[in-house]
Design a protein around this motif. Structure first.
Motif, PDB file in Angstrom:
ATOM      1  N   PHE A  84      -6.547  20.623  38.294  1.00 27.06           N
ATOM      2  CA  PHE A  84      -6.998  21.771  37.514  1.00 27.06           C
ATOM      3  C   PHE A  84      -5.860  22.307  36.659  1.00 27.06           C
ATOM      4  N   SER A  85      -4.665  22.443  37.258  1.00 26.54           N
ATOM      5  CA  SER A  85      -3.547  23.036  36.549  1.00 26.54           C
ATOM      6  C   SER A  85      -3.052  22.147  35.439  1.00 26.54           C
ATOM      7  N   SER A  86      -3.029  20.837  35.680  1.00 25.64           N
ATOM      8  CA  SER A  86      -2.416  19.935  34.716  1.00 25.64           C
ATOM      9  C   SER A  86      -3.393  19.409  33.687  1.00 25.64           C
ATOM     10  N   SER A  87      -4.680  19.444  33.986  1.00 26.07           N
ATOM     11  CA  SER A  87      -5.648  18.834  33.083  1.00 26.07           C
ATOM     12  C   SER A  87      -6.571  19.873  32.470  1.00 26.07           C
ATOM     13  N   ARG A  88      -7.338  20.546  33.332  1.00 29.66           N
ATOM     14  CA  ARG A  88      -8.359  21.444  32.807  1.00 29.66           C
ATOM     15  C   ARG A  88      -7.755  22.632  32.069  1.00 29.66           C
ATOM     16  N   VAL A  89      -6.718  23.255  32.656  1.00 30.64           N
ATOM     17  CA  VAL A  89      -6.106  24.408  31.997  1.00 30.64           C
ATOM     18  C   VAL A  89      -5.443  23.989  30.694  1.00 30.64           C
ATOM     19  N   GLN A  90      -4.835  22.787  30.684  1.00 26.45           N
ATOM     20  CA  GLN A  90      -4.240  22.312  29.438  1.00 26.45           C
ATOM     21  C   GLN A  90      -5.310  22.114  28.367  1.00 26.45           C
ATOM     22  N   ASN A  91      -6.490  21.657  28.779  1.00 23.82           N
ATOM     23  CA  ASN A  91      -7.588  21.523  27.826  1.00 23.82           C
ATOM     24  C   ASN A  91      -8.016  22.877  27.276  1.00 23.82           C
ATOM     25  N   GLU A  92      -8.021  23.897  28.136  1.00 26.55           N
ATOM     26  CA  GLU A  92      -8.402  25.231  27.672  1.00 26.55           C
ATOM     27  C   GLU A  92      -7.346  25.798  26.726  1.00 26.55           C
ATOM     28  N   ILE A  93      -6.071  25.473  26.974  1.00 25.98           N
ATOM     29  CA  ILE A  93      -5.009  25.915  26.055  1.00 25.98           C
ATOM     30  C   ILE A  93      -5.234  25.303  24.675  1.00 25.98           C
ATOM     31  N   LEU A  94      -5.551  23.994  24.645  1.00 27.03           N
ATOM     32  CA  LEU A  94      -5.823  23.344  23.366  1.00 27.03           C
ATOM     33  C   LEU A  94      -7.063  23.926  22.696  1.00 27.03           C
ATOM     34  N   THR A  95      -8.045  24.316  23.500  1.00 25.85           N
ATOM     35  CA  THR A  95      -9.254  24.920  22.939  1.00 25.85           C
ATOM     36  C   THR A  95      -8.931  26.248  22.279  1.00 25.85           C
ATOM     37  N   PHE A  96      -8.115  27.081  22.941  1.00 24.09           N
ATOM     38  CA  PHE A  96      -7.720  28.363  22.349  1.00 24.09           C
ATOM     39  C   PHE A  96      -6.999  28.162  21.015  1.00 24.09           C
ATOM     40  N   GLN A  97      -6.267  27.070  20.886  1.00 24.74           N
ATOM     41  CA  GLN A  97      -5.484  26.823  19.678  1.00 24.74           C
ATOM     42  C   GLN A  97      -6.214  25.943  18.668  1.00 24.74           C
ATOM     43  N   SER A  98      -7.488  25.672  18.894  1.00 26.13           N
ATOM     44  CA  SER A  98      -8.231  24.792  18.007  1.00 26.13           C
ATOM     45  C   SER A  98      -8.488  25.476  16.665  1.00 26.13           C
ATOM     46  N   PRO A  99      -8.436  24.727  15.554  1.00 23.61           N
ATOM     47  CA  PRO A  99      -8.719  25.315  14.235  1.00 23.61           C
ATOM     48  C   PRO A  99     -10.130  25.874  14.116  1.00 23.61           C
ATOM     49  N   ALA A 100     -11.077  25.320  14.881  1.00 26.07           N
ATOM     50  CA  ALA A 100     -12.451  25.813  14.783  1.00 26.07           C
ATOM     51  C   ALA A 100     -12.536  27.269  15.235  1.00 26.07           C
ATOM     52  N   LEU A 101     -11.903  27.593  16.373  1.00 30.62           N
ATOM     53  CA  LEU A 101     -11.906  28.985  16.828  1.00 30.62           C
ATOM     54  C   LEU A 101     -11.140  29.885  15.862  1.00 30.62           C
ATOM     55  N   THR A 102     -10.008  29.385  15.341  1.00 29.66           N
ATOM     56  CA  THR A 102      -9.229  30.189  14.394  1.00 29.66           C
ATOM     57  C   THR A 102     -10.026  30.463  13.128  1.00 29.66           C
ATOM     58  N   GLN A 103     -10.771  29.482  12.665  1.00 30.78           N
ATOM     59  CA  GLN A 103     -11.595  29.696  11.475  1.00 30.78           C
ATOM     60  C   GLN A 103     -12.665  30.756  11.740  1.00 30.78           C
ATOM     61  N   TYR A 104     -13.231  30.743  12.933  1.00 30.58           N
ATOM     62  CA  TYR A 104     -14.209  31.773  13.272  1.00 30.58           C
ATOM     63  C   TYR A 104     -13.571  33.159  13.238  1.00 30.58           C
ATOM     64  N   VAL A 105     -12.334  33.261  13.781  1.00 35.31           N
ATOM     65  CA  VAL A 105     -11.628  34.548  13.789  1.00 35.31           C
ATOM     66  C   VAL A 105     -11.346  35.006  12.364  1.00 35.31           C
ATOM     67  N   VAL A 106     -10.879  34.065  11.509  1.00 34.70           N
ATOM     68  CA  VAL A 106     -10.566  34.425  10.113  1.00 34.70           C
ATOM     69  C   VAL A 106     -11.802  34.924   9.396  1.00 34.70           C
ATOM     70  N   LYS A 107     -12.927  34.230   9.557  1.00 31.61           N
ATOM     71  CA  LYS A 107     -14.149  34.662   8.879  1.00 31.61           C
ATOM     72  C   LYS A 107     -14.675  35.981   9.447  1.00 31.61           C
ATOM     73  N   HIS A 108     -14.591  36.144  10.747  1.00 33.21           N
ATOM     74  CA  HIS A 108     -15.125  37.356  11.368  1.00 33.21           C
ATOM     75  C   HIS A 108     -14.336  38.595  10.942  1.00 33.21           C
ATOM     76  N   LEU A 109     -13.018  38.471  10.839  1.00 35.66           N
ATOM     77  CA  LEU A 109     -12.172  39.620  10.489  1.00 35.66           C
ATOM     78  C   LEU A 109     -11.834  39.680   9.009  1.00 35.66           C
ATOM     79  N   GLY A 110     -12.242  38.680   8.219  1.00 33.38           N
ATOM     80  CA  GLY A 110     -11.915  38.676   6.804  1.00 33.38           C
ATOM     81  C   GLY A 110     -10.428  38.542   6.538  1.00 33.38           C
TER      82      GLY A 110
END
Length: 807
Positions: A84-110
């Motif tokens: 869990f610590s070495s695989s799943r959490v690392q995947n969640e870290i990459l998810t937080f840093q994904s451009p798709a989520l960042t693009q959603y944040v940029v559009k939502h906040l302008g």
């Protein structure tokens, strides 16, 4: 061997610079440290004022492990912690840093539109409570960038100017567009609308508006730092630094919300797939159950079969027990075959398998759950990266291995179920043979009844699973829990004023110290008496460098600031030693005279002293004439002979007569005919006269020895002004006729590397009875200790400055 070792030690000593000397120099130049500190601290303050402050905001979230089954043993849970610590959490870290989520944040906040206003020292970013208006670009796409300037008043009128965009021909436009709030106006960058925010106010200054492309905006805000709070925990630290603390908090909050929504959507995909599968099976079973009911009804109507089972009650009880077991095994076998078909179907290779399918094998259910989780992870990677991502390849390999494991487990379970059904069928056949006496109608009805019971049980089972799946959709919780909301200090993390001022203060001290140290280290010339301490030659005194210009306080100030340097004595024909004069240089020559007398007491009358140096410009002539004048003041009979037949520096003091020692050595005149007096004094001078073309040959003549003998009989002190040693052979020739050698070393002119050679002159008695004196020492620094050196003198090394003709 010993002499070479001494010379090496002397050279090593003279090449070093002691820290104590540097400290004395720094104390004498304290004003440079003050100036450097003021400049460096001023630059530090200017940098602080010019740099916009940057604030940091951070949040902490807990990643929940909702997929762990409560029935897993403690050992299995402990085994999964590492994964869990070495695989799943690392995947969640990459998810937080994904451009798709960042693009959603940029559009939502302008965040693709930035606002700023010019300040006194730097621009101020406007956002949230500090943003009075918003500009909406209605015609630009995500690939277009633009900028403009907005001026407005409280009545709602605005003016747009200074347009620039990649959509404008030439890039910029000087057009001015006016309008009112919420009015759509046509501008060089397309249709634009300006609206007032709830924090509207009039700054009195125009606002700079910059609209970047979506790609650049995502790249600018895809810098949220995500890392584990600790190696053993499942908590993540999210942090962001920005010039606007409010914007940083909003970015973190929206990013967490976007992650939760994305995770919830992925989680519901499994439930929706399961719901679709259950609904399809319910429709099929409803149809099959209706067919069984119609068969029973038609058979009973056609054969007039009653429902009397009393005659075979005992057999029926046993048969019922077998029927229950067969029904359960048939349900299991049905689900195993269906799920196996889905797994083997290549068209459904990356579709989710139904969860809670009713297969009574916990290991297979866990494998299906892990398989679905791996498929979701693979689909995320496909969305956020390319097919060449090594992590995607690794995930697909793991999915293939899991699929093969599921197929193998299903085959084993199917074989087991079929074996159990075969055994129960044999038992049923035995019971049926015992019931051979029962009517065939009852046997047929029992068979149809069992099929009916199987369909009814499966139907009820699927209805229950559908309700459970709907409840799981309704009560699905977020994957994260916010432990610490976005917070941070109101003190900026950059620029750190204390660190910048400390660095500026350190540079203010280090820069002048380094320059002084570097200059002292690179100065390879004799700096003062301390450089001569290791010489074994008798030291008779030093003459300071003193000019008339130094009498003024302004010159002293410039000299102390290092903006002027000590000038060469401008008038070489002047003798500074005067009767009853007590200035510094007169006292220095008195000390030199006393030490010289102490060293020459044993020689009696007629002492012949040659004055030499290693460099031209060392002040031999100045020293010779003034030392001779100091003896004349004591009523000694003194003569100075100018034997520097190439330069004739002493002859300048008596206006360079046409006849002198050169004419005497040529036999052209008598001694008394060429002897002169310096002014009204008793100092006699024997000038060069006519510059000879062969000075070395003249010095080899026997008339030189006769000249010295005649002078010794008449004078108390005879001083011979000679050329520098080792440049011409004159000094070596003259040395055979003298009693003493006064070696003049000029501070800031002689290279310290030549001191071993001078020491070698003394040890080898190359020049008889050498005495050493230091000329041109700097008086300015004596108040800072006896170890201080004078410096800042230039020189030209070599005998090339000498004139070989008449001057």
């Amino acid at each position: 061997m010993t002499e070479n070792a001494n010379n090496a030690a002397l050279a090593e000593h003279n090449n070093g610079v002691e820290l104590q000397d540097i400290l004395y120099l720094c104390l004498s130049r304290w004003y440079w440290f003050l100036i450097s500190l003021v400049i460096c601290l001023g630059l530090g303050v200017f940098y602080i004022l010019r740099t916009p402050p940057i604030y940091n905001r951070s949040a902490m979230v807990l990643i929940k492990d909702n997929e762990k089954s409560k029935n897993i043993s403690i050992d299995q849970q402990l085994a999964q912690i590492g994964a869990f610590s070495s695989s799943r959490v690392q995947n969640e870290i990459l998810t937080f840093q994904s451009p798709a989520l960042t693009q959603y944040v940029v559009k939502h906040l302008g965040l693709d539109v930035n606002y700023s206003v010019e300040g006194v020292f730097h621009t101020h970013t406007l956002y949230g409570r500090t943003l009075p208006i918003k500009v909406q670009f209605l015609s630009l796409t995500d690939e277009d960038a633009a900028s403009l300037e907005v001026s407005y008043d409280k009545s709602g009128n605005f003016q747009l100017s200074h347009f620039s965009s990649n959509t404008i021909e030439g890039g910029t436009s000087d057009r001015v567009v006016k309008g009112r709030f919420r009015q759509v106006v046509n501008t060089p960058v397309g249709r634009v609308m300006v609206v007032a925010t709830e924090h509207f106010e009039d700054f009195g200054k125009p606002i700079q508006v910059y609209r970047s492309t979506m790609q650049n905006a995502v790249a600018a805000y895809n810098r949220v730092s995500v890392d584990l709070a600790s190696k053993e925990s499942e908590m993540l630290n999210l942090s962001l630094s920005d010039v606007s603390p409010e914007r940083a908090e909003d970015v973190l909050n929206v990013l967490i919300d976007a992650y939760n929504d994305s995770w919830l959507a992925d989680k519901n995909k499994i439930a929706m797939s399961t719901s679709k599968f259950i609904n399809e099976r319910l429709r099929v079973i409803e149809s099959e159950l209706g067919n069984v009911d119609r068969k029973i009804s038609s058979y009973k109507s056609a054969n007039l079969v009653s429902n009397n089972e009393a005659a075979s009650q005992l057999y029926l009880q046993q048969n019922a027990a077998n029927a229950d077991k067969m029904m359960t095994l048939n349900n299991q076998l049905y689900m195993v075959r269906y799920v196996g078909q889905m797994v083997r179907n290549d068209k459904q290779k990356y579709e989710l398998l139904p969860a809670n399918s009713g297969i009574n094998a916990q290991a297979i259910e866990n494998m299906i759950g892990d398989y679905n989780a791996a498929l979701l992870q693979r689909n995320k990677l496909v969305m956020n990266s390319s097919q060449s991502n090594p992590l995607l390849t690794e995930t697909e390999d793991r999915i293939n291995k899991q699929r093969q494991a599921i197929i193998a487990s299903l085959n084993n379970l199917r074989i087991t179920l079929e074996a159990q059904l075969s055994s129960l069928a044999s038992q049923e056949n035995a019971l049926t043979s015992k019931m051979a006496q029962a009517p065939n109608q009852d046997s047929y009805l029992n068979s149809i009844g069992r099929e009916q019971n199987v369909k009814q049980a499966l139907y009820i089972f699927l209805l229950q699973k559908r309700e459970e799946n709907e409840l799981s959709i309704a009560f699905t919780a977020y994957n994260t829990r916010v432990v610490t909301p976005p917070t941070g200090s109101n003190r900026p993390v950059s620029p750190v004023k204390r660190n910048i001022l400390l660095v500026a203060f350190g540079l203010g001290l280090v820069i002048p110290f380094g320059l002084f140290y570097l200059r002292e280290t690179l100065d390879t010339r004799v700096r003062g008496r301390k450089d001569l301490e290791k010489l074994s030659i008798p030291y008779v005194g030093e003459i300071p460098h003193l000019n008339a210009k130094q009498e003024s306080w302004g010159y002293k100030l410039l000299l102390r600031l290092g903006l002027r340097k000590n000038q060469e004595r401008s008038d070489n024909s002047e003798i500074v030693v005067k009767p009853q004069c007590t200035d510094t240089i007169n006292e220095a020559f008195r000390v030199l005279r006393s030490n010289f007398e102490f060293c020459t007491n044993k020689y009696g009358k007629g002492i012949v002293t040659m004055v030499v140096s290693a460099n031209p410009g060392s002040g031999k002539t100045f020293t010779t004439m003034n030392l001779a004048m100091s003896f004349c003041i004591k009523n000694k009979k003194v003569i100075v002979v100018d034997l520097d037949l190439r330069k004739a520096a002493v002859s300048i003091f008596v206006n360079r007569p046409k006849f002198g020692v050169a004419n005497y050595l040529n036999g052209q005149c008598m001694l008394h005919e060429v002897t002169c007096k310096y002014g009204d004094s008793n100092l006699h001078v024997l000038p060069v006269g006519t510059m000879p073309p062969n000075p070395t040959e003249l010095l080899y003549d026997d008339r030189l020895s006769h000249l010295i003998a005649d002078l010794k009989a008449e004078y108390d002190y005879i001083f011979l002004d000679c050329p520098p040693v080792e440049i011409v052979a004159d000094a070596s020739i003259i040395s055979h006729h003298v009693d003493l050698t006064l070696f003049v070393v000029r501070a800031h002119l002689l290279e310290r590397t030549m001191l071993p050679e001078i020491e070698d002159f003394y040890r080898s008695s190359r020049y008889p009875n050498m005495l050493l004196m230091l000329n041109g020492t700097d008086e300015t620094y004596k108040s800072y200790g006896s170890h201080r050196y004078g410096y800042r003198y230039g020189y030209r090394y070599g005998y090339g400055n000498y004139n070989y003709g008449q001057s």
